[in-house]
Design a protein around this motif. Structure first.
Motif, mmCIF file in Angstrom:
data_model
loop_
_atom_site.group_PDB
_atom_site.id
_atom_site.type_symbol
_atom_site.label_atom_id
_atom_site.label_comp_id
_atom_site.label_asym_id
_atom_site.label_seq_id
_atom_site.Cartn_x
_atom_site.Cartn_y
_atom_site.Cartn_z
ATOM 1 N N ILE A 282 0.837 -1.204 0.000
ATOM 2 C CA ILE A 282 0.000 0.000 0.000
ATOM 3 C C ILE A 282 0.869 1.250 0.000
ATOM 4 N N ASP A 283 1.890 1.243 0.831
ATOM 5 C CA ASP A 283 2.787 2.395 0.898
ATOM 6 C C ASP A 283 3.544 2.569 -0.417
ATOM 7 N N ARG A 284 3.982 1.476 -0.993
ATOM 8 C CA ARG A 284 4.700 1.526 -2.273
ATOM 9 C C ARG A 284 3.781 2.050 -3.375
ATOM 10 N N PHE B 154 4.246 5.343 -5.757
ATOM 11 C CA PHE B 154 4.198 5.321 -7.216
ATOM 12 C C PHE B 154 3.210 6.354 -7.753
ATOM 13 N N TYR B 155 2.112 6.580 -6.998
ATOM 14 C CA TYR B 155 1.043 7.478 -7.456
ATOM 15 C C TYR B 155 0.758 8.510 -6.361
ATOM 16 N N PRO B 156 1.583 9.554 -6.298
ATOM 17 C CA PRO B 156 1.475 10.558 -5.218
ATOM 18 C C PRO B 156 0.111 11.242 -5.153
ATOM 19 N N GLU B 157 -0.594 11.288 -6.282
ATOM 20 C CA GLU B 157 -1.901 11.947 -6.281
ATOM 21 C C GLU B 157 -2.991 11.056 -5.688
ATOM 22 N N PHE B 158 -2.664 9.774 -5.488
ATOM 23 C CA PHE B 158 -3.647 8.832 -4.930
ATOM 24 C C PHE B 158 -3.814 9.075 -3.439
ATOM 25 N N ARG B 159 -5.056 9.064 -2.974
ATOM 26 C CA ARG B 159 -5.338 9.230 -1.562
ATOM 27 C C ARG B 159 -6.239 8.106 -1.074
ATOM 28 N N LEU C 175 -8.637 -1.867 -1.987
ATOM 29 C CA LEU C 175 -7.175 -1.897 -2.018
ATOM 30 C C LEU C 175 -6.636 -2.854 -0.962
ATOM 31 N N LEU C 176 -7.274 -2.905 0.187
ATOM 32 C CA LEU C 176 -6.841 -3.818 1.256
ATOM 33 C C LEU C 176 -6.961 -5.281 0.843
ATOM 34 N N ILE C 177 -8.124 -5.680 0.359
ATOM 35 C CA ILE C 177 -8.306 -7.088 -0.007
ATOM 36 C C ILE C 177 -7.369 -7.470 -1.150
ATOM 37 N N THR C 178 -7.125 -6.527 -2.068
ATOM 38 C CA THR C 178 -6.227 -6.814 -3.189
ATOM 39 C C THR C 178 -4.794 -6.989 -2.711
ATOM 40 N N THR C 179 -4.311 -6.067 -1.883
ATOM 41 C CA THR C 179 -2.928 -6.174 -1.408
ATOM 42 C C THR C 179 -2.733 -7.380 -0.509
#
Length: 226
Positions: free
Chosen positions: A103-105, A109-114, A123-127
């Motif tokens: 998640i941190d990585r 990679f995408y600084p505009e992502f929040r 995102l949690l289940i995917t990671t």
């Protein structure tokens, strides 16, 4: 959930949990889940405050990262969602640490992502799924994991593939990186200390070895019975 509301968690307990966690059917929920949930909840609260302050000048968003946005926000806290995933998958503590690394990585990679309420669950289940496949030998099918995460199999498969390409398949987590993130999680509980990561990873390898031995044993038994 605030960290000071998490009962009876200390750096020593967190460290012991990661060292000697028992991969049994009736295993208790790993302590790292509560720490990670609290950290994410604080991140969501911070991002929400930032978003309110920037309503007039919203940040540009990369359309690619919007794949994790959902139309309807799940009515489930981060703590409850992570506990549900653990309850039905029994993924060990190291899986959640590696998922945290991803998640941190991803955010780097995408600084505009929040992280927000509309994307955090997906995102949690995917990671966690990707981390589990990276860390552990045996994993459930995506069709099962999709139901655990509240998604369809098609959605789960799409999210996993999209995530891998968005990450440019940079999924390797070496010992020093793993150690630094564990230390960060430990500092979320209290100042000082750190995980003995090498020992932790050896424990994980021992668990994998035992799983392989049990699998071979069961296969041999099956042959005898046939």
């Amino acid at each position: 959930m605030a960290l000071n509301s998490i009962p009876n968690i200390s750096p020593r307990k967190l460290r012991y949990d990661l060292y000697s966690y028992s991969y049994q059917q009736d295993s208790n929920i790993p302590l790292v889940i509560s720490v990670l949930a609290s950290l994410i909840e604080r991140t969501l609260a911070r991002n929400e405050r930032i978003a309110k302050n920037r309503n007039k000048w919203p940040l540009p968003r990369d359309a690619k990262t919007q794949v994790f946005d959902c139309d309807e926000v799940p009515d489930m806290t981060i703590q409850s969602y992570l506990e549900r995933i653990f309850r039905y998958t029994k993924a060990g503590p190291s899986v959640y640490v590696v998922a945290y690394v991803y998640i941190d990585r991803f955010c780097q990679f995408y600084p505009e992502f929040r992280l927000g309420t509309r994307n955090v669950h997906r995102l949690l289940i995917t990671t966690i799924i990707v981390a589990s496949k990276y860390v552990e030998d045996m994993n459930y099918r995506n069709s099962y994991l999709a139901r655990v995460g509240g998604l369809t199999t098609k959605e789960m498969n799409k999210l996993e593939v999209e995530f891998l390409f968005l990450m440019k398949f940079k999924l390797h987590v070496n010992v020093s990186v793993f150690e630094s993130y564990c230390c960060h999680l430990e500092r979320e509980v209290s100042v000082g200390g750190g995980y003995q990561i090498e020992r932790t990873l050896r424990c994980a390898e021992e668990i994998k070895s035992k799983q392989r031995q049990e699998t071979r044993y069961n296969q041999n038994i099956a042959r005898v019975l046939l």
